[in-house]
Structure formats: structure tokens, C-alpha cells
Design a protein around this motif. Structure first.
Motif, short mmCIF file in Angstrom:
data_model
loop_
_atom_site.label_atom_id
_atom_site.label_comp_id
_atom_site.label_asym_id
_atom_site.label_seq_id
_atom_site.Cartn_x
_atom_site.Cartn_y
_atom_site.Cartn_z
N LYS A 143 0.95 -0.92 -0.01
CA LYS A 143 -0.23 -0.24 -0.03
C LYS A 143 1.03 1.04 0.25
CE LYS A 143 -2.93 -0.87 3.42
NZ LYS A 143 -3.86 -1.99 4.41
N VAL A 144 2.00 1.12 0.78
CA VAL A 144 2.66 2.56 0.71
C VAL A 144 3.88 2.11 0.18
CG1 VAL A 144 1.55 3.73 2.75
CG2 VAL A 144 3.35 2.36 3.35
N PRO A 181 8.06 1.30 -0.01
CA PRO A 181 8.94 1.10 -1.19
C PRO A 181 7.86 0.04 -1.87
CG PRO A 181 10.06 -0.22 0.71
CD PRO A 181 8.64 0.57 1.44
N ILE A 205 11.61 -3.52 11.02
CA ILE A 205 12.07 -3.48 9.47
C ILE A 205 13.11 -2.56 8.91
CG2 ILE A 205 9.53 -4.15 8.62
CD1 ILE A 205 8.86 -1.27 9.84
N HIS A 206 13.02 -1.92 8.12
CA HIS A 206 14.18 -1.46 7.79
C HIS A 206 14.33 0.06 8.10
CE1 HIS A 206 16.01 -3.87 4.64
NE2 HIS A 206 14.85 -3.57 4.14
N SER A 207 13.34 1.10 8.65
CA SER A 207 12.55 2.27 9.28
C SER A 207 13.75 2.26 10.70
CB SER A 207 11.29 2.35 8.82
OG SER A 207 10.53 1.30 9.68
N LEU A 229 11.82 0.75 13.14
CA LEU A 229 10.86 0.49 13.55
C LEU A 229 10.74 -1.05 13.98
CD1 LEU A 229 7.84 3.29 12.33
CD2 LEU A 229 9.22 2.97 14.76
N PRO A 233 6.00 -5.23 6.64
CA PRO A 233 5.09 -4.85 8.06
C PRO A 233 3.46 -5.46 7.84
CG PRO A 233 6.21 -2.94 7.94
CD PRO A 233 6.39 -4.21 6.72
N THR A 264 0.49 -4.47 7.89
CA THR A 264 -0.61 -3.44 8.37
C THR A 264 -0.02 -2.63 6.26
OG1 THR A 264 1.36 -2.09 9.49
CG2 THR A 264 -0.33 -3.20 11.00
N ASN A 265 0.88 -3.10 6.33
CA ASN A 265 1.38 -2.56 4.96
C ASN A 265 0.41 -3.50 3.51
OD1 ASN A 265 2.69 -0.07 6.63
ND2 ASN A 265 4.60 -0.39 5.54
#
Lengths: 573, 350
Positions: free
Chosen positions: B299-300, B302, B320-322, B324, B342, B344-345
């Protein structure tokens, strides 16, 4: 089956948020309540689920794993009260902020008195879209009628007149509201809360009897310059909770087994911030900020009294109203990387369509953190104005909301808070890392010891002690000499220059004595006059923020980026 | 994990409830065939109010009894120009209704009128057959065919011939993608970053646009356009997902219906493309569990818009990469490396 509050030794807290349903388990060990575990799952009020059960069950099964305790029976029902084998819980509290915005129209007699109070009251509840009708600026009866009808309110909060004060002006307004109610189709007639001159309650009750649901509350402003929010707020909270219970399957069943009626999240949060303001009995008071997905709640509390503001801006559904009202350029100024700047507007719009998503890359995380700074700013200034506080000068700031509390590095959280809130003077920053603040507030009704003991058990993480002196000096000018005595003959001396940001490591649990010598014209703290005091350690230690207030960023793009990078590196962000 | 599902079905039964915002009149009957732009029912929305002082307007004394100048009563509906009051002299003075209106009250010679708004018209949104009628309130429209669900719409509805300009690996939808031969058609294109391309769609009298995404700077213009615009992916330069590209290619030059309503996550109204087809189909699932084998879309960024298959849902939380942490699933794509996202993505696609 309910059990006496005094026998509650394990408590389940459920927060039904606009994005996530969070469940938290509090338990008693050695006679003290403490936070045991938490879990969350996406809130399932959206289509096609339109209930709270799916999200709640998912979160509860996560909590069972996290706490190694059985909470659900074979039929997926909550075990309440707890059983002899230790499964289940003894109490349940619920807070909520999820759902389609409920439209509230406030109507007050005088713009600077009752109308202002009514607006303040309605703005204390998350998940509501508040508008107001000012009879002074809309004097014609038909225009008032049109304004009421155009706002399509679900609730009208009608206030005015001190007790035994104005009567005729209220009757005129009542007439218009009655007329408006008659104009709505039966299924859209708003509920009326009247919190004005109490002498008129019975009369209004009779007039509205066959027209609309009428709920009287004690006068919001029984005397000029005296506000009494509690009774009207209770009525409003009950009404909002009732609307939510009617909207989503499962809510009514949850209500039935709650140990105390569900409350809006902001009310629980407010209780905790008020408690903290009594715990730190300073005239500076405590600020609480809960940056959520759909809304942001701010509470300023001093010695037990508080002001609540809920703004419809957040980092999920709340991005839509933020982007509609504010230029995205305001976010870009906080970004360093060109790639983030280029992608920011599209990313934020995309996020507004998909509020449950999380930033997966460093670039998108930077964008969300930049938006968080800006949202805190636009929410803070009206709140300070409402609370009558000139600058963000607080004893402590309690920070809640996953964007602020679940950063990869604690320095990132502190950087957002310093940029977004721009505290002034000496402030300790507390993180609600487990997202329990509003539930602790809700639990206070069951047993006041629960929030007290859980907070005592370090439920909130000490992020940093921030010292932000007030000075009007040119950048680079020495404004402060600081000595930090860590004990055991370890003393650090430093000269602080205007425009700088300096961090001293002081881990949580440690203390140090700090001594400051300000230059002429420099005020360390507008309220606290001591120049030497003891500081407590935090994840980011002690930070001296001499960047000035209000914070201004260099206009030159390269210099702005270098500056932001430099500040971030100091805090390890 | 239970999640809503986005539909990109080749053949399905599509049932949609269309509801009036207020009680009104349903104009269709059960089993009636309807077109996407057809009005199924209407109702009046509360209108502006106006007070007319009959005595003052006629210039007569207030001592005159009201029934001497007007025989109107509260509750009457009037048309523009209908007489509200008049004097009975040789030279008559008349007060007329300023617009179509409803008399709410008449007190002391003052008449309170509610001016009637143009009726709100409930549109079908897709070609189909009326299957249920809830008198005065709602209807259920049913259709069989291909369904593509979008994420954003500008509030317009239309139908027409589909002209697909999206091919695999298509670039930006630009001015060059639109020409005069497309007049009256609904054009499908990839991402659009230039206003001139949207302006051309209006200039060439297209009946609608199906785009993968637009730059957020074009939102304001797209909202003002009087032809429907549906975004299947969202905002930015997100390419059309391959499942949608295949369906649009397959049904190129078919008649399609475009309902570019705003996405209301609470009641499920969603911008949709419906391509009516002969035959039958099953009701698509509205929600489902994310599990190994689920077809998902990112959904978002990358990889926003990329479609793959879940190969594993990891236990516990993953960094994850961020930086978080969250519950993640591994997704296998056709042309991208196996990547963890994730959950949720991700969006389940069926």
C-alpha cells in the motif's frame, strides 16, 4: 458478574483507538499494582467488519501470549472475574476514540463566556467534529436556523446564562433550536444537552419533550468567571459513548461487563496528567500530549486542575484534515534528505488513505516524524492560548502516541518533542512507552491505587531533563556556564552558546547535581528560580536546548539541512 | 490476521446498497434494469430559511386579520410564484413565494419558509438490476461482471466505452495519451503528474479517467473536474498493479461503469469500476485472513502498488528497514526480490 472494586487485583484495560485496539494487563504483585503486558491489533470498526470484536479478540490473543496468562475461555469470552487457576481478570476498563466523527454544534449566549466554555467542553472529546453558532455574529433568526440545519449536528450543546441570570435571550435561542429540530427528518433530530441557566431546565425539558432527546446538565458557567465542566462533560461523554455503542457491534456487550462505564480516551489521559500535576506540585504544571492516528490530545494541568484540547490532526486518519488545512511545505522544512522532501506530499496523502500502515523506510519515517513536529506545533499554540499559558513552560511533559514513543532511537523522540513543543525552562520529559496513560486514568475510578502504584513502578520512561533557557542573544554568544556533578569527584564544566544544543549523558536511575551561571539577561527558567538543582537521568540524559524560542530554522536550504543533521547527531537521532 | 479485501475480480456478483441521506422517494421497482447514471430515488435536503413579513410586504396595517390577506397555513408546499398573501383592493398587491418552498410556520403575519433545495438524486453507480427495495430509503443493485476497486474518487459517476492506454511497464499518463478519438470514452492510464493531462481529458470530452495514481498536487484540480476520476493505487508515481493492467487490457473497448465516490471506510462505499458481463458469478469475500499464499498488494512505499504472494508470516515482531518493529510477512514478487513487509502495509487482493 461484578466484584467489589477493592478486590480487583488484576485489571484489563482496552483502548479502542481509531487505528488500533490496544489491550493492557495490570496486575498486583507484592501488594503493588504494576504493568504486566500489552498487545494491539487493528481496530475492526471499518467495513466489512463494523464491530469491535475482531480487533479485540486478536489483541487479546496477543496479550495471552505476551503475558502467558489465559484471558479467554473456550468460547472466546473474557474470563471475568479471574479463576482460582489464575486465568482471567478481576476488572475491565475501556476507553475509546474510534469512529466516524460525531458532529457537535455548540451554541452559547455570549461569545467570550458561555460560547467559549461550550466550545472548550466539546473540544475535549476525540472523534468529534465541533462547530459553533455565535448568535452575536448571526443575529437574524433565519440565519441561526440555517446555520443549525447546515451543520447537521448529532448533538447540540446549548449553554448560556448564569444561574438566575439571563432568561429571555435563552428562550429566543431555544425557540430557534426547537424550530431547527422540527426541520430535521425524524431520524436526524439531534440530541440536546442544556448546560445553562438552571432555572430554565424544567421549562426547556417540557418544550423539547416531543421534539428531541433532551439532557440537562448543571450550568457550565453558574457564575461569571466560574466554570464547572464536570457535570456537562459527564453528560457529553455518556452521550458520545452511547452513540458509539449504537454504531459498532460488540460495544454494548463490552459495556455490560465493564467495571466502570467506558470513557473517551482523552478523559482518561486527562486524569493521569492531573494526577501528575499533583505529584509534581509546581505552579508550572504538567503538559500531556497524546499524538494519535486520528486526533491529538493536549492536557495542561496545574495542581489538579486541567485544560483539555483535542484537535482532529494525527498521523493516520487525522492527516486528511491536516493536509486540508495546512500547506505541506510546513512539513518539508523539517526534512534533510532531498528524496524525503520530494516524496513527502505524496507519501502523506497516501498514508491518509491507509492510516494503519507504518513507515517501512528511513525516508518515510523521517516524513512522518516531520509531520509529527508540525502537528504538535499547530495543536500546541491554540492549547496554550486556551490554557492561558504564554509559553510551553512546564515541570514535566508526558508524551503518548506510538509515533513519539516507539522510535528506533530515543533521541528521535526527543528531537520531535523539542522541535514540536519547544519547551521553555527546566522540564522533564516522560514517555508513555506502553501506551497505558488513558487506561490508567480510566482505572482510577475502580481503585485510585492502580494509577498511583503503576506510575510509581516506572510505567513511564524518563526520556530526558531538558533545560531551555530564555535569552535574546546573537548565535554563538556564551549565555550559560554549566557544571554537572555526577558524584565521586566527576564534574563536567561547559560553556553554552546561544543557538546550541548540548546533551550530557545521564542514564535512567542515576542522578547528578547541576549548577548553572546564566549570563546577564538570560533566564534559565521563567518560573523556577534556582540555579542549582538535582537532575534525574533519562534515556537521553540531560539536554540543554539553547536554540532559542520560537525556534527558527536557517532560510538557506543547505544550511538548514546541515543544522538539522547537526542537531540530530547530538541527540543520536 | 483479519483484513479487508480489495477486489480485482474478473467475474463476480456485485451487489451494492444505495441509500438516500434522508427519507425520500424510491423511483425504481424490483427486477427493474437500471443504468449507472440512472436516478434510483430522490429526497429533499434541508434548505435555507427565509422569513417574509406579509403585512410589511403588502404595506397594510397589522390590525387587519391575517385571514383577510392570506389563506396559507403551516405545512403547505408552494411552488415559486405561488401567492402567499394579497390585498383585496382594486389595485391588488401580491406577495409571492420566492422559490419552491415549504411553509414551516405563520405567526403574527410572519411566514417562515424553508426553500426547497433541488432534490438529491440517488444514482445507481453501475448498470444492473434492482434486487431489493426498501421503500423511501434504499435499494440493492445487482450486477455481474468484472470489478476493480479504487482508493480515491472525485465524487462523479458515469459510464462509457473503456479505452485502455496502460500496458505493462507503461510510463506516466501524459497529454500525449489523450486524443480526439477518445471523445466520450473512459480512459485508463498509468500515474499522472501533470495537470495538462487532466485538462486534456476534459477538453477532449472524455467520460472519465481510471488512473493508477496522481501527484498529490493535482488533488484540488481532480476534485473540480466534472468527469469521474478514480485512482486504483493512490498518490504519487505509483504504477498500476499488474492485476488491474491485465483486467483493463482484457476488457478494452467494453462498456464500463465508473463510480468515483469517496472511499468511506466505515460504511464500505468505495470508488469502483464495474464492467458488466454476461453470465453469473460469486459474491466476493469482503474480509479475510492474511495467510501464506494470500495475494497481496503493497500500500505504501517502498514498492507501493507491487503485487505478490505471501510466503511466510513471521512469528513475533521483526525490525524493519526504518528501525521500527512490527509483525511482518515475506512477500514473493514476480520481478522483485523476496521482501519482508509490515502486515499493516499489505492489502489482500482477490
Amino acid at each position: 458478574m461484578s466484584i467489589p472494586f477493592t478486590r480487583v487485583i488484576s485489571l484489563l484495560g482496552v483502548e479502542i483507538g481509531s487505528c488500533n485496539t490496544r489491550v493492557v494487563l495490570f496486575d498486583q504483585a507484592a501488594g503493588q499494582f504494576h504493568f504486566l503486558a500489552s498487545s494491539s491489533a487493528p481496530t475492526s470498526i471499518i467495513h466489512p467488519f463494523r464491530n469491535i470484536n475482531d480487533g479485540l479478540l486478536q489483541a487479546l490473543s496477543g496479550l495471552q501470549s505476551a503475558s502467558s496468562r489465559s484471558l479467554l475461555d473456550d468460547t472466546s469470552h473474557l474470563i471475568l472475574p479471574s479463576l482460582a487457576d489464575g486465568s482471567g481478570v478481576d476488572g475491565l476498563v475501556v476507553t475509546h476514540s474510534a469512529g466516524k466523527p460525531i458532529r457537535i454544534l455548540t451554541i452559547g449566549l455570549l461569545p467570550d463566556f458561555s460560547a467559549k466554555s461550550a466550545l472548550k467542553l466539546a473540544s475535549a472529546i476525540p472523534g468529534c467534529s465541533v462547530s459553533s453558532l455565535d448568535p452575536a455574529s448571526t443575529p437574524r433568526r433565519v440565519d441561526q436556523l440555517d446555520a443549525i440545519i447546515a451543520s447537521e449536528p448529532e448533538i447540540i450543546l446549548f449553554v448560556g446564562g448564569t444561574d438566575h441570570g439571563s432568561v429571555s435571550a435563552i428562550r429566543k435561542l431555544e425557540d430557534v433550536i426547537l424550530q431547527a429540530c422540527k426541520s430535521f427528518p425524524a431520524e436526524h433530530v439531534p440530541a440536546i444537552i442544556f448546560a445553562g441557566n438552571s432555572i430554565l431546565i424544567q421549562e426547556l425539558e417540557e418544550h423539547f419533550e416531543k421534539v428531541a432527546r433532551f439532557y440537562p446538565a448543571a450550568n457550565l458557567q453558574p457564575q461569571i468567571n466560574h466554570e464547572d465542566f464536570t457535570p456537562a462533560l459527564d453528560v457529553l461523554c455518556d452521550m458520545v459513548t452511547g452513540i458509539r455503542a449504537g454504531q459498532y457491534e460488540g460495544f454494548k456487550n463490552l459495556q455490560k461487563i465493564c467495571s466502570t462505564p467506558p470513557i473517551p480516551t482523552s478523559i482518561g489521559f486527562d486524569r493521569v496528567v492531573r494526577y501528575l500535576s499533583l505529584r509534581y506540585p509546581s505552579v508550572k504544571g504538567v503538559l500531556g500530549i497524546d499524538l494519535g492516528a486520528a486526533s491529538t490530545t493536549l492536557v495542561s494541568a496545574r495542581q489538579g486542575d486541567s485544560e483539555i484540547t483535542v484537535k482532529p490532526f494525527g498521523l493516520g486518519q487525522g492527516l486528511k484534515s491536516f493536509l486540508a488545512g495546512y500547506p505541506v511545505e510546513s512539513v518539508l522544512k523539517w526534512l534533510v534528505e532531498q528524496s524525503s522532501i520530494d516524496a513527502a506530499a505524496d507519501y502523506l496523502w497516501q498514508k491518509s488513505l491507509n492510516p494503519q500502515t507504518v513507515p517501512a523506510t528511513v525516508e518515510t519515517l523521517d516524513i512522518e516524524q516531520a509531520a509529527a513536529r508540525e502537528i504538535m506545533q499547530i495543536c500546541l499554540w491554540p492549547h496554550l492560548d486556551q490554557a492561558g499559558i504564554p509559553t510551553a513552560c512546564y515541570e514535566s511533559i508526558l508524551v503518548s502516541g506510538s509515533t513519539l514513543t516507539r522510535t528506533p532511537q530515543p533521541g528521535e523522540a526527543l528531537m520531535m518533542i523539542l522541535d514540536g513543543i519547544q519547551p521553555v525552562g527546566i522540564t522533564s520529559i516522560l514517555l508513555d512507552k506502553n501506551g497505558i496513560a488513558s487506561l490508567l486514568g480510566a482505572s482510577a475510578v475502580i481503585n485510585t491505587l492502580i494509577p498511583v502504584q503503576v506510575i510509581d513502578s516506572s510505567a513511564f520512561t524518563n526520556l530526558a531533563t531538558v533545560i531551555a533557557p530564555v535569552a535574546k542573544a546573537k548565535p554563538g554568544t556564551p549565555i550559560l556556564r554549566v557544571s554537572i556533578d555526577y558524584g565521586q569527584s566527576s564534574v563536567t564544566h561547559l560553556e553554552i552558546k546561544m543557538g546550541s544544543l548540548v546533551a550530557f549523558p545521564l542514564p535512567p536511575g542515576q542522578t547528578a547535581n547541576i549548577l548553572m551561571e546564566p549570563a546577564r539577561g538570560v533566564v534559565i527558567d521563567p518560573v523556577r528560580k534556582a540555579s542549582g538543582f538535582k537532575v534525574f537521568g533519562g534515556l537521553c540524559g540531560v539536554v540543554i536546548d539553547a536554540r532559542g524560542r520560537p525556534l527558527s530554522l536557517p532560510t538557506d536550504n543547505d544550511l538548514r539541512r546541515q543544522t538539522l543533521q547537526h542537531w540530530a547527531s547530538i541527540l543520536g537521532a | 490476521m483479519v483484513m479487508p479485501i480489495s477486489h480485482f475480480n474478473q467475474q463476480a456478483r456485485i451487489r451494492r446498497t444505495r441509500t438516500l441521506p434522508h427519507e425520500g422517494e424510491i423511483l425504481v421497482r424490483r427486477d427493474q434494469k437500471v443504468a449507472a447514471t440512472e436516478t434510483l430515488g430522490n429526497c429533499y435536503l434541508p434548505g435555507r430559511h427565509e422569513v417574509i413579513d406579509l403585512y410589511q410586504s403588502l404595506g397594510v396595517s397589522r390590525k387587519l386579520p391575517l385571514d383577510a390577506i392570506s389563506d396559507r397555513a403551516a405545512g403547505e408546499t408552494l411552488q415559486k410564484g405561488d401567492i402567499l398573501a394579497k390585498t383585496g383592493r382594486v389595485i391588488k398587491k401580491i406577495v409571492r413565494a420566492p422559490a419552491d418552498c415549504y411553509i414551516e410556520s405563520i405567526e403574527e403575519g410572519k411566514v417562515l419558509l424553508e426553500l426547497l433545495n433541488p432534490a438529491f438524486e440517488l444514482k445507481a453507480g453501475m448498470d444492473g438490476v434492482i434486487r431489493e427495495v426498501n421503500p423511501n430509503w434504499s435499494v440493492v443493485v445487482e450486477s455481474f461482471g468484472c470489478l476493480l476497486q479504487g482508493v480515491w474518487g472525485n465524487g462523479q459517476i458515469s459510464s462509457g466505452l473503456l479505452v485502455n492506454t496502460v500496458k505493462p511497464d507503461a510510463g506516466e499518463f501524459t497529454l500525449g495519451n489523450v486524443d480526439v478519438t477518445m471523445r466520450g470514452a473512459i480512459v485508463a492510464g498509468n500515474f499522472c503528474c501533470r495537470q495538462e493531462a487532466l485538462e486534456a481529458a476534459v477538453d477532449f470530452s472524455l467520460r472519465g479517467l481510471i488512473l493508477s495514481s496522481i501527484s498529490s498536487s493535482l488533488v484540488g484540480y481532480a476534485l473540480k473536474m466534472d468527469i469521474p476520476v478514480i485512482l486504483l493505487e493512490g498518490f504519487g508515481s505509483i504504477s498500476m498493479n499488474p492485476v488491474a493492467v491485465n483486467l483493463l487490457n482484457q476488457f478494452d473497448r467494453h462498456n464500463i461503469c465508473l463510480n468515483a465516490c469517496e472511499w468511506d471506510v466505515y460504511n464500505g462505499n468505495r470508488p469502483e469500476v464495474v464492467i458488466p458481463l454476461a453470465g453469473t458469478g460469486n459474491d466476493p469475500r469482503e474480509g479475510g485472513h492474511l495467510r501464506q499464499g494470500s495475494r497481496v498488494r503493497v500500500k505504501v512505499p517502498p514498492y507501493a502498488g507491487a503485487v505478490g504472494v505471501v510466503t511466510q508470516i513471521r512469528d513475533g515482531d521483526t525490525t524493519i528497514h526504518s528501525g521500527l518493529r512490527g509483525k511482518c510477512a515475506e512477500v514473493k514478487f514476480d520481478r522483485l526480490p523476496l521482501t519482508s513487509f509490515p502486515v499493516t502495509n499489505l492489502d489482500i487482493m482477490e
